[in-house]
Design a protein around this motif. Structure first.
Motif, PDB file in Angstrom:
ATOM      1  N   MET A 161      11.144 -59.772 -66.078  1.00 25.77           N
ATOM      2  CA  MET A 161      10.372 -60.191 -64.898  1.00 25.77           C
ATOM      3  C   MET A 161      10.739 -61.611 -64.494  1.00 25.77           C
ATOM      4  N   GLU A 202      13.698 -61.514 -62.397  1.00 34.04           N
ATOM      5  CA  GLU A 202      13.313 -61.055 -61.062  1.00 34.04           C
ATOM      6  C   GLU A 202      12.715 -62.207 -60.270  1.00 34.04           C
ATOM      7  N   LEU A 207      13.779 -63.706 -56.785  1.00 32.37           N
ATOM      8  CA  LEU A 207      12.862 -63.804 -55.646  1.00 32.37           C
ATOM      9  C   LEU A 207      12.873 -65.213 -55.080  1.00 32.37           C
ATOM     10  N   GLN A 218      16.042 -65.917 -53.261  1.00 33.94           N
ATOM     11  CA  GLN A 218      15.970 -65.224 -51.970  1.00 33.94           C
ATOM     12  C   GLN A 218      15.143 -66.034 -50.981  1.00 33.94           C
ATOM     13  N   ARG A 273      16.133 -67.442 -47.438  1.00 34.73           N
ATOM     14  CA  ARG A 273      15.400 -66.922 -46.280  1.00 34.73           C
ATOM     15  C   ARG A 273      14.885 -68.074 -45.430  1.00 34.73           C
ATOM     16  N   ASN A 274      14.476 -69.169 -46.113  1.00 42.87           N
ATOM     17  CA  ASN A 274      13.945 -70.319 -45.387  1.00 42.87           C
ATOM     18  C   ASN A 274      14.946 -71.461 -45.458  1.00 42.87           C
ATOM     19  N   ARG A 280       2.224 -60.770 -50.598  1.00 42.87           N
ATOM     20  CA  ARG A 280       2.653 -60.435 -51.957  1.00 42.87           C
ATOM     21  C   ARG A 280       1.468 -59.978 -52.809  1.00 42.87           C
ATOM     22  N   GLN A 296       2.434 -64.358 -60.958  1.00 39.34           N
ATOM     23  CA  GLN A 296       3.816 -64.037 -60.571  1.00 39.34           C
ATOM     24  C   GLN A 296       4.220 -64.792 -59.309  1.00 39.34           C
ATOM     25  N   VAL A 297       3.295 -64.830 -58.350  1.00 40.65           N
ATOM     26  CA  VAL A 297       3.601 -65.541 -57.112  1.00 40.65           C
ATOM     27  C   VAL A 297       3.826 -67.017 -57.401  1.00 40.65           C
ATOM     28  N   GLN A 300       7.080 -67.750 -58.997  1.00 44.20           N
ATOM     29  CA  GLN A 300       8.143 -67.721 -57.987  1.00 44.20           C
ATOM     30  C   GLN A 300       8.196 -69.046 -57.218  1.00 44.20           C
TER      31      GLN A 300
END
Ligand SMILES: Nc1ncnc2c1ncn2[C@@H]1O[C@H](COP(=O)(O)OP(=O)(O)OP(=O)(O)O)[C@@H](O)[C@H]1O
Ligand SMILES: [Mg+2]
Lengths: 239, 403
Positions: free
Chosen positions: B1, B4, B8, B11, B15-16, B314, B323-324, B327
């Protein structure tokens, strides 16, 4: 669907649920003592005038919002007793939500948006992509998989949101006006997808809609007014 | 995890891209500014120290008074020295190689239409030897000139160029106060000292001439000593102090009314000046760090709404708050690391260029690098993480509705 033995625990049971916004003068009773039982495998449509509390009810059922008062049992478990993390797990494994306002991640492709719940379910990348593609195909958007939401029409965004709710293979789909932005033909297609899942896989579906025609795909129609359930009847189709 | 989560985060960074870029930029500016400025500051401090050591680690200066170390000229309340004191140091102490008397006054040197205010120094040939001055042209003083106080002088390069331009000064006569004085020599330039003072800005004449015609007394303001080779300056210092106490009749338990300074002390005194410089540069750097930090803060806060909604999404699809947050934390750390590393490289490069331009040594200090990096990273992480933490504690629907 009403011939389920009374002893069986309903999947969703709301008992005198209230949801009050604000205090005193500006107090709004968005939910004002809602009693509702929904069994596993039911396809329920919720209708009612704007502001009658339909979305609020969906949010409470979807564990996205906490009611001000009353009792909510999900599969016999008191949701208020669950920790924040446990509610997250409930959403992850049991619930798929289609928001009235889509709520897609910006600057993120349709495919990646649909993959999002699968990441948290711990699927591997290849599995995720396959499942996301499949879900996009169901809503007729496979050819737009790599487009960002900003490059999609409102109806297409709505279908991405539906695909995202389907992709995780939840037990319950909570769809808040899933066809609000779709034409009749598209709406019918989406309803058929939902109906199919309901019939073949026993998926429980709760759907808010403003269109009588869409409601007819459901087995049961709940009519809300002013934060209360005014009528709760089988649809013509079910009857 | 966790793998992952890192994916994330990466990513999200891409993305930003714009937000990520600005955040990194803020960190780069902060880190680079601090490293460049402090490194240059420390380089110049080091330059001072080595310069002073080059002057001669075997040089001692005997100054009147006790407050010389506090900077500034010695208080006039203390009695100065005499030629006899200087000669005693020279003759009675075997640890002393050369002792040269110096008397100094500020005055104007005039030649035809040109003039310059400069240091007028009275001494003798021993000073040239002790301080390592070489002739560019002409000659040093002759014994007769020293003994009878002849009106002759030797110029520093600055005075020469001010008064004579491109002309040859040897044999010309310059005027200082009422004294007309023949130029017999020109010293080779030593250039500016590290602190920017011009070492070539003086006129030197026999001390007897100075006493009679410039000062009107027979005082010696400094005894300039070079220690015999192989003798430690500490030992020489002690012996000079003992001798001076005798000469000046300072009893037991009484404080010295003179100071013997070695170059180490002079260096510390002078590097005090560059400490101020380093402090100033550090202040400027701290401001840049702060500005960079505020930049990062702004970017993070401006994007809070969008990020809060992202967190809502999310959470709604089943992410746990933890988890958030992981990230977002990873995202902030990755950005800070990238920004920090680029900042270090840019900062060191700037410092290197600066060091070359100022011809000072390039001495990067790991402490400063770590400090600048840690501060910027902390700002990045704090402002990336804490708004996220607040959002992750909300009901998902409240995060989604955030405006
Ligand atoms: N966050 C909020 N703060 C204050 N009042 C709210 C909030 N959300 C909803 N309400 C109020 O609660 C009531 C029910 O809102 P809700 O969104 O559930 O209506 P709805 O039935 O979904 O309407 P629509 O058909 O227009 O979507 C409305 O009167 C609304 O103004
Ligand atoms: Mg609504």
């Amino acid at each position: 669907m009403n011939n389920v033995p009374a002893a069986k625990t309903p999947l969703i049971a709301l008992h005198r649920i209230t949801r009050i916004y604000g205090h005193g003068e500006t107090e709004v009773r968005a939910l004002d003592g809602v009693n509702l039982k929904i069994n596993k495998g039911e396809f329920v449509a919720i209708m009612g005038p704007s502001g009658s509390g339909k979305s609020t009810a969906m949010n409470v059922i979807g564990c996205l919002d906490s009611p001000t008062g009353g009792q909510y049992l999900f599969d016999g478990v008191e949701v208020a007793d669950l920790t924040q993390d446990q509610r997250a797990l409930l959403r992850r494994h049991y619930l798929g939500f289609v928001f009235q306002g889509y709520n897609l991640l910006a600057r993120t492709s349709a495919l990646q948006n649909v993959e999002l719940p699968l990441i948290y379910k711990g699927l591997l990348r290849a599995e995720r992509e396959a499942a996301a593609h499949e879900a996009l195909e169901k809503v007729g958007l496979a050819h737009r998989a790599l487009h960002d939401p900003s490059e999609l029409s409102g109806g297409q965004q709505q279908r991405v949101a539906i695909a995202r709710a389907l992709a995780g293979k939840p037990k319950v789909i909570l769809a808040d006006e899933p066809t609000g932005n779709l034409d009749t033909k598209r709406s019918a297609e989406i309803m058929e997808v939902l109906q199919h899942l309901n019939r073949t896989e026993g998926l429980t579906i709760i759907m808010v809609t403003h269109e009588e025609a869409m409601a007819q795909y459901a087995d049961r129609l709940i009519w809300m007014v002013d934060g209360r359930i005014e009528r709760d009847t089988p649809t013509q189709r079910a009857a | 995890m966790i793998w992952e989560t890192i994916k994330l985060a990466v990513q999200a960074i891409f993305r930003n891209a714009m937000r990520s870029f600005l955040t990194v930029l803020g960190i780069v500016i902060g880190v680079a500014a601090v490293i460049a400025m402090v490194t240059v500051g420390q380089g110049s401090t080091e330059q001072v120290t080595t310069d002073v050591e080059k002057l001669g680690s075997n040089v001692l200066m005997v100054l009147p008074g006790q407050d010389a170390m506090e900077g500034g000229p010695a208080s006039t309340a203390y009695s100065l020295f005499s030629i006899r004191d200087n000669d005693a140091v020279q003759d009675q102490l075997s640890v002393v190689d050369i002792a040269a008397p110096l008397s100094i006054a500020r005055s104007r040197a005039v030649f035809s239409n040109e003039n310059r205010r400069t240091d007028i120094v009275g001494t003798d040939n021993r000073y040239f030897q002790a301080a390592g001055w070489e002739l560019a042209r002409g000659r040093f003083f002759e014994t007769a000139e020293i003994q009878s106080g002849k009106p002759v002088c030797i110029l520093g390069e600055t005075v020469r160029s001010e008064l004579f331009g491109y002309a040859d000064p040897i044999g010309e006569t310059i005027r200082i106060k009422t004294l007309s004085c023949k130029v017999i020599g020109l010293l080779q330039s030593k250039g500016a000292s590290t602190f920017g003072s011009d070492q070539d800005d003086f006129v030197i004449m026999p001390i007897k001439t100075f006493h009679r015609r410039i000062a009107g007394n027979a005082d010696v303001s400094t005894i300039y000593v070079s220690v015999r080779e192989g003798v430690s300056t500490d030992r020489a210092k002690e012996e000079i102090e003992t001798l001076m106490r005798e000469i000046r009749r300072i009893g037991r338990g009484e404080d010295d009314d003179f100071t013997v300074m070695d170059m180490k002390q002079i260096a510390t005194m002078l590097s005090g000046i560059t400490d101020i410089l380093t402090g100033l540069l550090s202040a400027v750097a701290a401001v840049s760090l702060l500005v960079g930090g505020i930049g990062i803060m702004n970017i993070m806060l401006v994007s809070v709404t969008e990020r809060t909604r992202e967190i809502g999404i999310r959470l709604a699809v089943g992410a746990q708050a933890r988890q958030v947050l992981t990230q977002f934390l990873v995202e902030a750390i990755v950005l800070s690391l990238i920004g920090g590393l680029i900042g270090i490289v840019v900062g060191l490069a700037l410092a290197l260029i600066g060091a070359n331009m100022l011809s000072i040594p390039f001495t990067p200090d790991p402490k400063i690098i770590v400090l600048a990096f840690a501060f910027s990273a902390a700002v990045g992480v704090i402002f990336g993480y804490f708004p996220a933490r607040r959002a992750a504690r909300l009901n998902p629907i409240d995060a989604l509705r955030h405006e």
